[in-house]
Design a protein around this motif. Structure first.
Motif, PDB file in Angstrom:
ATOM      1  N   VAL A  23       6.572  -2.450 -92.517  1.00 30.98           N
ATOM      2  CA  VAL A  23       7.351  -1.321 -93.093  1.00 30.98           C
ATOM      3  C   VAL A  23       6.333  -0.545 -93.656  1.00 30.98           C
ATOM      4  O   VAL A  23       5.796  -1.030 -94.878  1.00 30.98           O
ATOM      5  N   GLN A  25       5.289   3.734 -95.274  1.00 34.82           N
ATOM      6  CA  GLN A  25       5.820   4.818 -96.166  1.00 34.82           C
ATOM      7  C   GLN A  25       4.866   5.948 -95.608  1.00 34.82           C
ATOM      8  O   GLN A  25       3.756   5.711 -95.931  1.00 34.82           O
ATOM      9  N   GLU A  46       5.764  -2.791 -97.994  1.00 40.15           N
ATOM     10  CA  GLU A  46       6.493  -3.823 -98.618  1.00 40.15           C
ATOM     11  C   GLU A  46       5.358  -5.126 -98.088  1.00 40.15           C
ATOM     12  O   GLU A  46       4.394  -4.815 -97.064  1.00 40.15           O
ATOM     13  N   CYS A  89      16.595   5.316 -90.548  1.00 39.85           N
ATOM     14  CA  CYS A  89      16.025   4.372 -91.565  1.00 39.85           C
ATOM     15  C   CYS A  89      16.227   5.184 -92.980  1.00 39.85           C
ATOM     16  O   CYS A  89      15.763   4.425 -94.089  1.00 39.85           O
ATOM     17  N   ARG A 113      10.558   5.670 -95.147  1.00 42.32           N
ATOM     18  CA  ARG A 113      10.174   4.543 -94.646  1.00 42.32           C
ATOM     19  C   ARG A 113      10.403   4.479 -93.215  1.00 42.32           C
ATOM     20  O   ARG A 113      11.584   4.790 -92.753  1.00 42.32           O
ATOM     21  N   GLY A 115       9.795   1.259 -89.478  1.00 45.58           N
ATOM     22  CA  GLY A 115       9.018   0.184 -89.118  1.00 45.58           C
ATOM     23  C   GLY A 115       7.918   0.620 -88.017  1.00 45.58           C
ATOM     24  O   GLY A 115       8.190   1.448 -87.220  1.00 45.58           O
ATOM     25  N   THR A 143      13.400   0.338 -86.232  1.00 51.01           N
ATOM     26  CA  THR A 143      14.074   0.509 -87.604  1.00 51.01           C
ATOM     27  C   THR A 143      13.445  -0.568 -88.393  1.00 51.01           C
ATOM     28  O   THR A 143      12.940  -1.567 -87.944  1.00 51.01           O
ATOM     29  N   ILE A 144      13.573  -0.449 -89.749  1.00 51.38           N
ATOM     30  CA  ILE A 144      13.288  -1.389 -90.576  1.00 51.38           C
ATOM     31  C   ILE A 144      13.982  -3.101 -90.304  1.00 51.38           C
ATOM     32  O   ILE A 144      13.175  -3.771 -90.566  1.00 51.38           O
ATOM     33  N   GLU A 145      15.183  -2.782 -90.152  1.00 50.37           N
ATOM     34  CA  GLU A 145      15.907  -4.050 -89.696  1.00 50.37           C
ATOM     35  C   GLU A 145      15.122  -4.786 -88.613  1.00 50.37           C
ATOM     36  O   GLU A 145      15.352  -6.130 -88.628  1.00 50.37           O
ATOM     37  N   TYR A 148      12.473  -6.699 -90.209  1.00 50.39           N
ATOM     38  CA  TYR A 148      13.113  -7.848 -90.802  1.00 50.39           C
ATOM     39  C   TYR A 148      13.322  -8.804 -90.046  1.00 50.39           C
ATOM     40  O   TYR A 148      13.215 -10.006 -90.586  1.00 50.39           O
TER      41      TYR A 148
END
Length: 191
Positions: A23, A25, A46, A89, A113, A115, A143-145, A148
């Protein structure tokens, strides 16, 4: 023998980011109309490497986290995918897309932010040595998901050294072997 007093020196735990999903920025976004692209600077947002490039900047006055997104006619679908993902995002950031996709405000992207999936690149450095770095040129933005959930595949290592040989230094002279030519020994030079 080295005469060093290491009693009060903390050992370094230095490690650098490798291939994988992160992730990030965006810390800077600048339109480059001469090259039809937006140039970005980023930092890891992160995890273990959060703030990595800021630390590098503070120590060495160099910002290493960079990538560009072209908006040439041929690259527009990729640019739109990047912007779509960035907006998805960051639903709280207004004004990245203006109107019905007529304008993009790159300055509104700062702080956003997203991915990023990166592989590695092997290349011949300016100093003649073969080096490895993160391949942000071929990075995938998701996407950040997705990061994750670890729902991605890390790209293969890109080798840009095809046929290159690492330079060898002799004193202050660098000798790069050129195919088809034989190196002259310093003892054979008649002057």
């Amino acid at each position: 023998m080295l005469n060093l007093n290491l009693k009060n020196v903390n050992a370094s735990n230095y490690s650098k980011p490798g291939p994988g999903g992160y992730v990030i920025q965006i810390t800077k976004a600048q339109n480059n109309p001469k090259l039809n692209r937006v140039d970005f600077e980023f930092d890891f947002a992160e995890g273990q490497f959060a703030g990595y490039y800021k630390e590098i900047k503070d120590k060495f006055n160099f910002w290493g986290g960079r990538f560009s997104k072209s908006y040439t006619e041929r690259a527009l679908p990729f640019f739109k995918k990047f912007v779509d993902t960035l907006v998805e995002c960051n639903p709280d950031i207004e004004g990245i897309v203006i109107g019905d996709w007529e304008d993009i405000d790159e300055e509104k992207m700062v702080g956003a932010r997203i991915g990023m999936i990166v592989g590695e690149k092997v290349y011949l450095g300016n100093d003649g040595k073969i080096k490895t770095k993160l391949d942000t040129y071929n990075a995938q933005f998701v996407t950040i998901e997705t990061i994750y959930n670890e729902d991605y595949t890390v790209p293969e290592k890109v080798d840009e050294t095809a046929g290159a040989t690492e330079a060898k230094s002799v004193g202050n002279v660098t000798d790069t072997t050129i195919p088809g030519f034989e190196a002259i020994k310093y003892d054979d030079i008649p002057f």
